[in-house]
Design an enzyme around this catalytic site. Structure first.
Site, short mmCIF file in Angstrom:
data_model
loop_
_atom_site.label_atom_id
_atom_site.label_comp_id
_atom_site.label_asym_id
_atom_site.label_seq_id
_atom_site.Cartn_x
_atom_site.Cartn_y
_atom_site.Cartn_z
N HIS A 294 49.19 40.69 42.35
CA HIS A 294 47.87 41.30 41.45
C HIS A 294 48.15 40.88 40.07
O HIS A 294 49.44 41.14 39.57
CB HIS A 294 47.80 42.80 41.73
CG HIS A 294 48.84 43.68 41.34
ND1 HIS A 294 49.71 43.79 42.31
CD2 HIS A 294 49.25 44.33 40.41
CE1 HIS A 294 50.93 44.67 41.78
NE2 HIS A 294 50.34 45.05 40.50
N HIS B 10 46.89 42.21 36.40
CA HIS B 10 46.26 43.45 35.65
C HIS B 10 45.41 42.57 34.53
O HIS B 10 46.20 41.67 33.66
CB HIS B 10 47.42 44.28 34.88
CG HIS B 10 48.32 45.10 35.89
ND1 HIS B 10 48.01 46.38 36.12
CD2 HIS B 10 49.35 44.74 36.45
CE1 HIS B 10 49.21 46.67 36.94
NE2 HIS B 10 49.75 45.66 37.05
#
Ligand code: AMP
Ligand code: ZN
Length: 120
Positions: free
Chosen positions: A102, A104
């Site tokens: 992922h 951010h």
């Protein structure tokens, strides 16, 4: 992957505040925002982290590019005209707590200096 938190979010088994979705990518609000804008951008395909990206995997290069392109697109749509940051934490020393790749996306305020001990 069966017990992966973000795979469950992709499948809708755990609720999330979705802000963007296409065939390969999902973006949703971080549950514990570290900045005024804090969005997580993930591949729908389970990949452990940036360390697990491989040219031997057919879709990885395309997905990695799409994740970063999506960050730029969302930053623009969210009006982050004064700047923003993308961060991906990798494994223990990198502070990765969810083992599903992922990025951010952080912004909406002046972010911390990388010279400090702050992660974000
Ligand atoms: P990292 O520490 O880089 O692996 O980032 C994991 C992020 O996932 C953290 O910023 C958490 O706040 C966030 N997070 C954990 N659970 C959820 C959830 N159910 N919905 C949204 N964000 C979450
Ligand atoms: Zn996963």
């Amino acid at each position: 992957m069966k017990d992966c938190l973000f795979c469950k979010i992709v499948k809708g088994e755990i609720p999330s505040e979705r802000v963007y979705e296409d065939d390969d990518i999902l973006a949703f609000k971080d549950i514990a925002p570290a900045a005024h804008v804090h969005i997580l951008i993930i591949p729908k395909l389970h990949i452990d982290g940036a360390d697990a990206l491989s040219h031997d995997e057919p879709k990885h290069a395309e997905i990695a590019g799409n994740l970063i392109m999506t960050a730029g697109k969302l930053a623009h749509e969210l009006g982050l005209k004064d700047g923003w940051r993308i961060v991906t934490n990798v494994l223990t020393h990198g502070g990765q707590t969810v083992r599903h790749l992922h990025f951010h996306l952080l912004g909406g305020e002046q972010l911390g200096d990388f010279g400090s001990k702050l992660l974000f």
